[in-house]
Design a protein around this motif. Structure first.
Motif, PDB file in Angstrom:
ATOM      1  N   VAL A  14       8.929 -44.780 -17.365  1.00 29.22           N
ATOM      2  CA  VAL A  14       9.179 -44.745 -15.911  1.00 29.22           C
ATOM      3  C   VAL A  14      10.673 -44.354 -15.751  1.00 29.22           C
ATOM      4  CG1 VAL A  14       7.604 -46.497 -15.309  1.00 29.22           C
ATOM      5  CG2 VAL A  14       9.866 -47.383 -16.088  1.00 29.22           C
ATOM      6  N   THR A  75       6.420 -39.075 -11.534  1.00 25.52           N
ATOM      7  CA  THR A  75       5.966 -40.495 -11.630  1.00 25.52           C
ATOM      8  C   THR A  75       5.112 -41.044 -10.858  1.00 25.52           C
ATOM      9  OG1 THR A  75       8.029 -40.907 -10.579  1.00 25.52           O
ATOM     10  CG2 THR A  75       8.193 -40.683 -13.010  1.00 25.52           C
ATOM     11  N   GLY A 104       5.307 -43.682 -13.402  1.00 23.82           N
ATOM     12  CA  GLY A 104       5.581 -43.302 -14.741  1.00 23.82           C
ATOM     13  C   GLY A 104       4.610 -42.266 -15.281  1.00 23.82           C
TER      14      GLY A 104
END
Length: 421
Positions: A14, A75, A104
């Motif tokens: 992430v 993400t 992520g």
């Protein structure tokens, strides 16, 4: 062949900074028409330095997290939402958007034996795709990662970095630009070219008429009207070969000054593949994929397919975009040969993660129904081969591939297997 790739783990990486939760990123009509396809890239790096197992992977994992700060679309997750209307009434009109949620990207860590050079001397497509992880969307897209990164360490030195993504969110140019940004951040802790996100230009006045002389638009209207013909012949498996064309034979002759290597190679394979498909006195239809962002006055955020390289202007491209936005017919390139120009994506700005990691080879696969008539991807060659040398990845049915490789015109350019060197 014994499986040489050993998978260590799959993680979620992430960004290091939180993003604005719930923000929606809407996709363009050009994105939506490419939804059935996905992209796989593999960047090979030679190294004379032997590291501890996992050392370089850990460093790249950490720098990836910082790189993702500038890529909230990567993400996020795909959702289909209707604004202000009942979903049951608009089911057919629902389109993908990206919801920002810091979920992520998936990162796969793997190792393999030998060196990059030893791998390239023996690898085939099936084994190469083990270096770039991809998962098809399942029934819960909100939990599905649209981007996958794989870092494979070679035990005797070297590295392979794989990136795969849905073509809905990125084209090969954007995907390579992300790898370059990641490399810059890893090497210098500074992103030299951060991404800029711009929408497509606004629609023109409603009384603007589409040009009757627009070859780009005419091709795609024709393409949508063509339906695939059933075949009684058992479908051949698709083969991919990677050829290196040396610089001397790609230099344009004096009679045709100013030709680029891409134009030479596109014409070469257009002729050879047309012959392999039984075209005697004519050429098959071909679509060319190259960057028209400058034409639309955009930064590198969009992808376009077309079959003309000259006399392409703003109105020609906007005609196509507006027609796509108002048409209910999806583009199907079931019979075209698709030739993609990626020749300027490496040499213009080297992708260097560490000073001792030398980019050796790049492979690119666009998988899906985008190229039913075959696919040709023109890539830059590694440094030292000359500025005009090129690597070409060709994907065709087996029987057609044999005919193309035996073609005397192709052989006159003296190509050789790019992965053997």
């Amino acid at each position: 062949m014994e499986d040489r790739v050993r998978f260590i783990c799959k993680r979620t990486v992430v960004s290091t900074k939180p993003v604005e939760p719930g923000q929606l990123y809407r996709l363009s009509v050009l994105d939506h028409i490419m939804e059935p396809n996905h992209i796989r890239l593999v960047h090979y790096y030679r190294s004379s330095k032997i590291r501890e197992p996992g050392e370089i992977t850990k460093k790249l994992r950490e720098s990836l997290a910082y790189t993702l700060n500038c890529y909230p679309i990567m993400t996020g997750r795909l959702v289909k939402e209707i604004d202000g209307t009942e979903e049951k009434d608009q089911e057919l009109n629902r389109q993908w958007k990206v919801r920002s949620n810091d979920a992520g990207v998936r990162m796969v860590e793997a190792r393999t034996t030998g060196t990059v050079d030893e791998w390239l001397r023996s690898v085939n497509k099936e084994e190469e795709l083990k270096l770039v992880h991809w998962e098809d969307m399942y029934h819960l897209p909100y939990y599905w990662s649209t981007f996958y990164v794989q870092v494979t360490e070679f035990e005797s030195g070297g590295l392979a970095i794989g990136l795969s993504c849905s073509h809905l969110l990125a084209d090969p140019v954007c995907a390579m630009m992300f790898v370059r940004a990641w490399a810059d951040l890893t090497l210098t802790r500074n992103m030299m070219g951060p991404p800029l996100y711009h929408p497509l230009p606004p629609r023109r006045f409603t009384n603007h008429r589409l040009s009757n002389n627009n070859q780009l638009l005419s091709h795609y209207i024709k393409s949508c009207s063509i339906t695939a013909q059933p075949s009684n012949v058992t479908e051949d498996p698709i083969f991919t070969v990677t050829l290196l064309f040396p610089e001397p034979l790609l230099r344009a002759g004096e009679s045709e000054p100013g030709l680029s290597p891409f134009e030479v190679l596109a014409g070469l394979f257009w002729v050879c593949v047309s012959g392999a498909k039984g075209k005697r006195n004519e050429l098959m239809d071909m679509s060319l994929c190259f960057d028209v962002r400058k034409v639309l006055r955009l930064d590198k955020s969009y992808f376009e397919i077309q079959n003309i390289t000259k006399r392409l202007d703003y109105d020609a491209v906007m005609d196509l975009i507006e027609w796509l936005g108002s048409s209910n017919n999806p583009i199907s390139n079931g019979s075209d040969l698709v030739c993609t120009n990626l020749e300027n994506m490496v040499n213009s700005h080297p992708m260097i993660f560490e000073k001792d990691l030398i980019l050796s080879h790049v492979s690119c696969y666009v998988e899906g129904p985008v190229a039913g008539g075959g696919q040709v991807i023109v890539l830059p060659s590694r440094s030292g081969e000359g500025p005009m040398s090129r690597v070409v990845m060709v994907s065709l049915p087996q029987r057609e591939m044999v005919k193309v490789l035996e073609n005397e015109l192709l052989q006159s350019f003296s190509p050789f297997d790019a992965k053997l060197t």
